[in-house]
Design a protein around this motif. Structure first.
Motif, PDB file in Angstrom:
ATOM      1  N   HIS A 295      29.666  -0.733 -15.216  1.00 32.49           N
ATOM      2  CA  HIS A 295      29.274   0.674 -15.156  1.00 32.49           C
ATOM      3  C   HIS A 295      30.038   1.348 -14.024  1.00 32.49           C
ATOM      4  CE1 HIS A 295      26.700   4.075 -13.808  1.00 32.49           C
ATOM      5  NE2 HIS A 295      26.525   4.240 -15.097  1.00 32.49           N
ATOM      6  N   LEU A 296      30.383   2.629 -14.219  1.00 34.87           N
ATOM      7  CA  LEU A 296      31.087   3.408 -13.208  1.00 34.87           C
ATOM      8  C   LEU A 296      30.444   4.783 -13.138  1.00 34.87           C
ATOM      9  CD1 LEU A 296      33.515   3.388 -11.228  1.00 34.87           C
ATOM     10  CD2 LEU A 296      34.865   4.464 -13.045  1.00 34.87           C
ATOM     11  N   GLY A 385      30.203   1.549  -8.697  1.00 36.00           N
ATOM     12  CA  GLY A 385      30.589   0.795  -9.880  1.00 36.00           C
ATOM     13  C   GLY A 385      30.167  -0.647  -9.779  1.00 36.00           C
TER      14      GLY A 385
END
Length: 966
Positions: A295-296, A385
């Motif tokens: 995820h970012l 992230g």
């Protein structure tokens, strides 16, 4: 299955904390990303504003495809049923705003059943450690009181900074700083729990330490934390040195930043005071994307706050408070001048250019120039992230950069020739001296220089990276961090005392050959021309930097079980290096006239710490013993070990009794140990100015009563030891089964501090005058007037703060009216005992106000509270909040008599209303201080006749917010 094994989906949960209901999904449907069940439920909970709990291990391993679910009626349950239809999971409802997702073969009673708290708005991150512990508990099972402000609550308050959010919390009192503090402020914002100094409250981000402000690292600067990036704020109202180390004496403020966000959200805010000033705007954008392995998220924000001038409010427009029952705080340094002649006569200039006798009515009212709320700007970027390296290990990165700027306006520089630095006597043969005698005492406001402006800038960078993972029933995390903040302060419109000294001498010393320009301090306002101004004008600059690098490892999990339950434990190690380096400009070692010189300091330390926690069940589901200990080794003063013990007893399912005892410490800051050359004109009272001065042992006759500020020089001390404390608490948590949705907590606290680091110049003056002590620190001339006060930091003070916290919450759900929530949060200071030094009298400061400019602890109301009602139905939501600050007392001298007056209680009413459109657009409007209540008058307040750290001067303030998410 124990509830502590469950992971609440963080964003989904906090969206449900305040406004969750089982009919809050977009009617157009919910689009969910592909990924693990945990990630998908996060998205579903966020869209439908519902709190979702799920077992961590199973949620991570089960994968779901990208899909869109129909929610024609806005109902949550049909969407969840469709999502879980072909999965090995089902769900159970727990209250109107929470569900638990469980394997299909798990009986409902094993999820906790009715034992789960119905107050879902208070569940924060179940299955993750709450602030104050590395173990994993439900919030209401914590052994200490915790306040939680979650994302929806942040939205409905209308607050745009962390400092604004915390200002009216009941547990916050004393000397917190913010942009509401003008003269004496530096653009930073701090928080003070229990009325103790800001350095006694530890501020964390995501449970980790952060670098302190750039001017010596006294405390963390809240202005370097953008509120737009905040998911929730947890406030632990108990000592936690055993868990976090130094500074956590009064409590801990833990800022949890957003992480699990998918999509794009854009938010714009505009607000303005009723009187058309203090215009404030902010804009933020948050973007997040979840992939197969990670995820970012990126968040950008910009904040602009407008100015509020002292002259624009009736309360603050004048420093002459005699009509209000106060004193005349106008300055003796007036544009026409205060000129003391050898005969004892004091004269001033007349409008016609001659001289007449000076009177108290010739004092100067400086409030026409000063800013009450400082204009400021902040720009920030936050990147977070994570990447799954395998099924058990995750790599994470957090980076934040923020720039802030604030500009304070102050009155033109005053000159006190007898009391400022340097030889400022006006020679008898000066070309501008018509009296033919040496003049040593002139007090003049140099309007020709224009108002002083102070510009503060900071640049802060934080970077955290590491690994975290699972091993059997254990979780672990390894974090490396580097933080850096640089601050600068430029103050112009000052006077160089060395050049002024030259300009006041006769032709033999001040002439064209020496490059000197004679300066006219004895003429009327306007008699100092450009050539003179250019000769004496000065600008001060302070540059400082604070640095911190750290490496931390912590693990927690289950070490075993017995017939009474599972034994939880945590342990870790932390290595940290802290450093400061700051300096200020001056004139050949003398402070510029009109400024406070910060001096200089340079220092560093290495800290090594190990810590451990354990939770032992003594009786199944009834009694637990919790313990923690932390050993800290500092390279500059030695080592210390601090334990904590807590007992939790549940005699009935609906009642829990909790008690704790802990020791704590606050390491002397690097500025405490290393600062030199800090000078300030402090707002103090000299008992030798009274008519009975001849009866006081330390006085040499009656001193000058026209003065209200005294040159004070502070200094560090490399021999300082840590401040120490004992923290005790006893509390009740009541969750009656007969009243679903209701909870109440009552906690009593007692904090005892010893070896408090103090520099009280007012204490030195009092002891010098009344007992003839500290003659080497309170320097007086032959007339008995104070020339300088030398205040060196020492471990001399002691404090005891005792009180209680009360919190009640109730949630009600009805198809007709929607969801209603009511909350009450109150804090009571029963006593605040303060002893400045051994052998000195102990004062009870509870319910009093002593301005920090006089060395006081600020406002310490016995009662501070807020209560509110919050409503949501369909796409509508609203809130009504009342903030209350109890009455205070202040003492001061008027007409040679010591008087005590009451500072009235104050309440502020805030109203908000919001509507969400189906297209992802949210419109909100609000009014703060709906009834336009001015702060109560404080006769001893140095800034603007009120305490800007406790109250708000703006008056009625309206704002609008427009947010778009997709």
């Amino acid at each position: 299955m124990k509830i502590r094994h469950w992971a609440t989906l963080s964003l989904a949960t906090v969206m449900g904390l305040s406004h969750g209901a089982l009919a809050g999904c977009p009617k157009s449907g919910v689009h969910l990303p592909g990924g693990s069940l945990e990630q998908v439920l996060i998205a579903l909970g966020r869209e439908c504003r519902i709190s979702v709990l799920v077992q961590a291990s199973s949620a991570t391993s089960f994968k779901l495809p990208e899909q869109t679910l129909e929610t024609a009626a806005g109902d949550f349950e049909p969407a969840l049923q469709a999502l879980l239809r072909d999965s090995p999971f089902t769900y159970h409802r727990h209250g109107p705003a929470a569900v638990a997702v469980v394997p299909r073969d798990t009986p409902p009673e094993e999820t906790g059943g009715d034992d789960l708290p119905a107050q879902t708005e208070e569940i924060t991150v179940t299955g993750s450690s709450l602030t104050g512990s590395h173990l994993r508990h439900l919030q209401l099972d914590s052994y200490a009181p915790i306040d939680v402000l979650a994302q929806p609550e942040l939205e409905i308050t209308g607050a745009q900074t962390v400092a604004q959010l915390l200002k009216f919390l009941p547990a916050v009192s004393g000397n917190s700083t913010s942009t509401s503090v003008s003269n004496g402020g530096n653009g930073t914002a701090t928080v003070t729990l229990r009325g103790l100094p800001a350095s006694n409250t530890l501020v964390l981000i995501n449970g980790r330490r952060i670098v302190s402000n750039g001017f010596g690292g006294e405390a963390a600067d809240l202005n370097t934390i953008p509120l737009s990036a905040v998911e929730r704020v947890e406030i632990l109202k108990d000592g936690a040195s055993a868990v976090y180390g130094s500074d956590a004496i009064a409590g801990v403020v833990n800022i949890i930043l957003r992480r699990n966000f998918d999509g794009l959200s854009v938010n714009s805010y505009f607000g303005e005071a009723k009187r058309g000033d203090q215009q404030t705007g902010s804009h933020s954008m948050t973007w997040g994307k979840t992939g197969d392995r990670g995820h970012l998220m990126l968040s950008l924000s910009r904040y602009r706050q407008g100015v509020l001038m002292s002259r624009d409010r009736e309360l603050s427009e004048s420093a002459d408070n005699r009509s209000r029952g106060g004193t005349d705080l106008r300055s003796a340094a007036s544009p026409a001048g205060y000129i003391a002649l050898g005969s004892g006569e004091v004269v001033t200039n007349t409008a016609a250019g001659g001289y007449r006798t000076w009177s108290q009515e010739d004092r100067y009212d400086y409030r026409g120039y000063t800013s009450a709320v400082v204009p400021s700007r902040r720009d920030s970027a936050y990147l977070a992230g994570d990447l799954d390296l395998d099924d058990q290990v995750e790599l994470f990165v957090e980076a934040m950069g923020i720039r802030t700027r604030a500009q304070t306006t102050m009155a033109p520089t005053p000159v006190f020739t007898r009391f400022d630095n340097g030889d400022l006597a006006i020679a008898a043969d000066s070309p501008h001296n018509p009296f033919g005698e040496e003049i040593t005492d002139v007090r003049k406001r140099i309007l020709e220089l224009g108002p002083r402006t102070q510009e503060n800038r900071t640049e802060t960078w934080r970077f955290n990276s590491g690994l975290k993972g699972n091993w059997d029933s254990w979780q672990w995390e390894l974090t490396a961090a580097t933080h850096y903040t640089r601050a600068s302060e430029i103050l112009n419109g000052l006077i160089d005392p060395t050049r002024l000294s030259m300009g006041l001498k006769g032709p033999g010393q001040c002439n064209a050959d020496s490059g000197c320009v004679p300066v006219n301090l004895l003429g009327p306002s306007g008699s100092i021309d450009d050539a003179q101004l250019d000769f004496i004008r000065a600008e001060s600059e302070v540059d400082g930097a604070s640095r911190m690098v750290s490496l931390t490892y912590v693990a927690d999990g289950i070490v075993g079980s017995s017939g009474t339950g599972e034994i939880l434990a945590a342990a870790g190690v932390e290595l940290r290096r802290e450093a400061i380096d700051f300096k200020s400009t001056d004139a050949m070692g003398l402070s510029f006239i009109g400024s406070n010189v910060s001096g200089a300091a340079e220092g560093e330390r290495i800290i090594g710490e190990v810590f451990a926690e354990i939770s032992l069940p003594l009786a199944a589901d009834k009694l637990w013993l919790d313990g923690a200990i932390r050993y800290s080794d500092y390279s500059d003063f030695g080592n210390t070990a601090n334990p904590k013990l807590a007992l939790r007893w549940r005699p009935w399912p609906s009642l829990m009794v909790r008690a704790s005892y802990a020791t704590g410490f606050k390491a002397p800051t690097l500025i405490d140990m290393n600062q030199t050359g800090y000078q300030s004109q402090e707002f103090l009272f000299d008992p030798c100015t009274r008519n009975d001065a001849n009866t006081l042992p330390g006085c040499r006759g009656q001193a000058d009563g026209a003065r209200i500020q005294y040159l004070t020089e502070f200094g560090g001390n490399a021999e300082l030891e840590p401040e120490t404390s004992d923290n005790r608490s006893l509390g009740l948590v009541w969750t009656p089964a007969q009243l679903k949705g209701f909870s109440a907590t009552l906690d009593m606290f007692d904090i005892r501090q010893n070896d408090v680091i103090d520099t009280s110049p007012q204490y030195l003056i009092d002891q010098n005058a009344r007992e003839a002590l500290f003659a080497d620190r309170v320097l007086r001339d032959e007339r008995g007037d104070i020339i300088k006060i030398v205040a060196r930091r020492l471990n001399i003070g002691a404090r005891e703060v005792r009180g209680l916290d009360l919190a009640m919450r109730y949630e009600y759900l009805s198809e007709d009216i929607g969801q209603l929530r009511w909350s009450l949060n109150a804090s009571h200071i029963q006593r605040y005992l303060d002893q400045p030094a051994p052998g000195s009298p102990t004062e009870d400061l509870a319910g009093t106000f002593v301005d920090p400019a006089s060395g006081g602890a600020g406002s310490l109301p016995k009662w501070k509270a807020n209560t509110g009602v919050y409503w949501s139905k369909g796409r509508w939501e609203g809130g009504y909040t009342i903030h209350h600050v109890g009455a205070l007392e202040e003492s001061f001298t008027i007409d040679e008599q010591r008087v005590t007056r009451r500072i009235d209680s104050w309440s502020s009413h805030d109203l908000q209303l919001a509507y969400s459109l189906p297209v992802g657009l949210r419109l909100a409007a609000g009014i703060d201080n709906l009834l336009d209540q001015a702060p109560p008058f404080a006769a001893t307040a140095f800034n603007d006749n009120y305490d800007g750290r406790t109250y708000d001067l703006s008056g009625r303030y309206w704002y609008t917010t427009l947010a778009y998410s997709f």
